[in-house]
Enzyme design. Structure first.
Site, mmCIF file in Angstrom:
data_model
loop_
_atom_site.group_PDB
_atom_site.id
_atom_site.type_symbol
_atom_site.label_atom_id
_atom_site.label_comp_id
_atom_site.label_asym_id
_atom_site.label_seq_id
_atom_site.Cartn_x
_atom_site.Cartn_y
_atom_site.Cartn_z
ATOM 1 N N CYS A 77 76.382 100.334 31.563
ATOM 2 C CA CYS A 77 77.786 100.175 31.962
ATOM 3 C C CYS A 77 78.528 99.208 31.051
ATOM 4 O O CYS A 77 79.650 99.450 30.646
ATOM 5 C CB CYS A 77 77.883 99.650 33.395
ATOM 6 S SG CYS A 77 77.298 100.794 34.653
ATOM 7 N N CYS A 175 79.003 63.148 46.294
ATOM 8 C CA CYS A 175 78.833 63.432 44.857
ATOM 9 C C CYS A 175 79.666 62.417 44.065
ATOM 10 O O CYS A 175 79.208 61.854 43.061
ATOM 11 C CB CYS A 175 79.314 64.832 44.509
ATOM 12 S SG CYS A 175 78.699 66.152 45.552
ATOM 13 N N CYS A 220 70.035 67.004 44.160
ATOM 14 C CA CYS A 220 70.907 65.874 44.452
ATOM 15 C C CYS A 220 70.966 65.644 45.956
ATOM 16 O O CYS A 220 70.902 64.505 46.417
ATOM 17 C CB CYS A 220 72.325 66.144 43.945
ATOM 18 S SG CYS A 220 72.645 65.467 42.320
#
Lengths: 259, 105, 135
Positions: A77, A175, A220
């Site tokens: 494809c 974070c 993490c």
């Protein structure tokens, strides 16, 4: 291997007094590449001595390999990946209208495999899915991260940004506590990076293998003593959307090397 | 075949050329454990050789203190056009090989 | 009758100087001619780049036969033994090794005349705080 909770606890104490997370100014943005020794940078730069290239080469082979009940190959494809896949990974995650939510690159490859090739799905973090992801992302090496300006992505990106700022786990760290507020400082013996997803899938010396961004995000989360989201969880894709927006314009490095 | 070989395609006669060879291999020490504490069995490439025109020009005995995906770089003087062959032998006796051509003018 | 020797534990390895003596068969080893190119501080001990260069013309009469790399504090002392031949152009080998912790690394070269030369280097392997905990 065990973590080193003392280092994290110490950091948590230091951060308790820290101000709310602030975004990193564009001029100060640094890929983890820049924090590495010249030896490790050389390992990443030279594609003939970069061990992450084994997965890229595997992916190249899989790209050509007809599979599933449909008996088609990716190449059937998409043709020559060098043209058709150039820049694609730099624009992921993308919105999938049928699903009504964003999909990451590995998810899209897996979807192609089940729906177009009519083959067995490739499990997250399997060698084959990592290889195809690495091969596709390698076609964007050196190109800037270019998150799509698709309004349908906006609520998901916003949720990712919120998760990025939300303290989680027994250590109660977001974070942002490390990667916005304390990048460049030391945690144990290592420099805290800014957490830009420029090189995934990447070869981590610690893993002695190639791994995905989701593997790293889960590390993490386990590190701050939170229950990690499952591989493929919508939250991880939302977080990736935010991280890619945060790193917009930075160069793709796949397959990167990190310590 | 999962090897990456770096040999210059061309060289001048008498020139020193650098050869780099890397193979995908875990170099499993036998000391590690996997999920649920199950030991991961030792798996080590213990011998590497490089030959040119059938003559050995470099070899190495390797031990578990070599990194995963062992990498080796060495030199040789280009004397004539021909083929380098590389072999990696596991402790279990299995051997993998690769080749690379050089044109010397 | 001598008693059975106690089996050595995996970490009960011979010291570095003993390992070098075994390689040289007890012959004297001089310091020099060998350059050990190694970063004094590494971010991860799983793949530490190292290059060894020995002063040698690499001729039939005067060449390096073998170069051995040893470590001081891994569970096992051997890293690699390289076999070199005349016509190599240079006595120079680069590789990547595993270092379990901060320690000394030694490169010992055996020359065609039977002499041994060596170099040592100390490496600090930094300990990362955020390492993977499998759950």
């Amino acid at each position: 291997m065990r973590g080193r909770p003392w280092a994290l606890l110490l950091l948590a104490a230091v951060l308790a007094a820290a101000a709310a997370a602030a975004d990193i100014p564009e001029a100060d943005r640094r890929s983890g590449y820049e924090l590495m020794s010249p030896e490790l940078r050389a390992m990443q730069d030279d594609e003939l001595s970069n061990p992450g290239m084994f997965s890229v080469l595997d992916g190249e082979r899989l790209w050509q390999e007809p599979g599933g009940a449909a008996g088609t190959a990716c190449a059937g494809c998409h043709g020559d990946a060098e043209e058709s896949m150039r820049g694609v990974a730099a624009r992921y995650p993308a919105f999938d209208a049928a699903l009504g939510r964003p999909i990451d690159l590995a998810g899209r490859i897996s979807q192609c495999r089940t729906e177009r090739q009519e083959a067995e799905p490739l499990p997250r973090e399997s060698e084959a899915l990592l290889a195809l992801s690495a091969f596709v992302a390698h076609q964007s090496r050196g190109l800037p991260i270019d998150p799509p300006d698709d309004p349908r992505l906006q609520p998901f990106r916003a949720r990712g940004a919120e998760l990025y700022q939300t303290p989680i786990g027994q250590l109660d760290l977001a974070c942002a506590s490390c990667h916005d507020d304390n990048w460049g400082r030391r945690l144990g013996g290592s420099t805290i990076p800014q957490a830009h997803p420029t090189g995934y899938p990447l070869y981590r010396l610690e893993w002695q293998a190639l791994g995905s961004l989701q593997r790293r995000l889960r590390n993490c989360m386990i590190g701050v003593r939170a229950t990690p989201f499952d591989f493929g969880a919508p939250e991880l894709i939302e977080l990736e959307l935010h991280l890619m927006a945060r790193a917009a314009g930075m160069a793709m490095e796949t397959p990167a090397i990190r310590p | 075949m999962r090897t990456l070989i770096n040999v210059p395609k061309t060289a001048n006669k008498g020139e020193i050329v650098e050869i780099r060879a890397m193979i995908a291999h875990p170099m499993e020490t036998g000391y590690r454990t996997g999920e649920n504490g199950v030991p991961i069995p030792r798996r080590i490439i213990h011998r590497f050789t490089c030959s040119f025109a059938g003559r050995e020009i470099f070899a190495a005995d390797l031990f578990p203190a070599m990194s995963a995906n062992p990498f080796l770089a060495f030199t040789t003087i280009a004397t004539q056009s021909g083929s380098f062959t590389f072999t990696w032998t596991d402790e279990d006796g299995t051997t993998q090989s690769a080749a690379a051509e050089i044109t010397v003018t | 009758m001598p008693s059975e020797p106690t089996p050595r534990l995996a970490y009960d390895r011979p010291p570095l100087d003993e390992v070098i003596r075994a390689f040289t068969n007890g012959m004297a080893v001089r310091t020099g001619k060998v350059t050990l190119d190694l970063s004094p501080l590494v971010e991860n001990g799983n793949a530490v780049p190292v290059k060894v260069t020995v002063e040698s013309p690499m001729t039939e009469a005067d060449h390096v036969r073998r170069i051995a790399l040893f470590n001081e504090r891994n569970p096992q002392p051997d890293i690699a033994v390289f076999h070199l031949f005349p016509g190599a152009g240079r006595a120079e080998v680069a590789t990547r090794m595993r270092l379990a912790t901060s320690q000394k690394v030694a490169a010992v070269a055996e020359m065609a005349d039977g002499g041994f030369w060596m170099a040592e280097a100390s490496v600090v392997v930094t300990l990362a705080a955020c390492i993977e905990d499998l759950i």
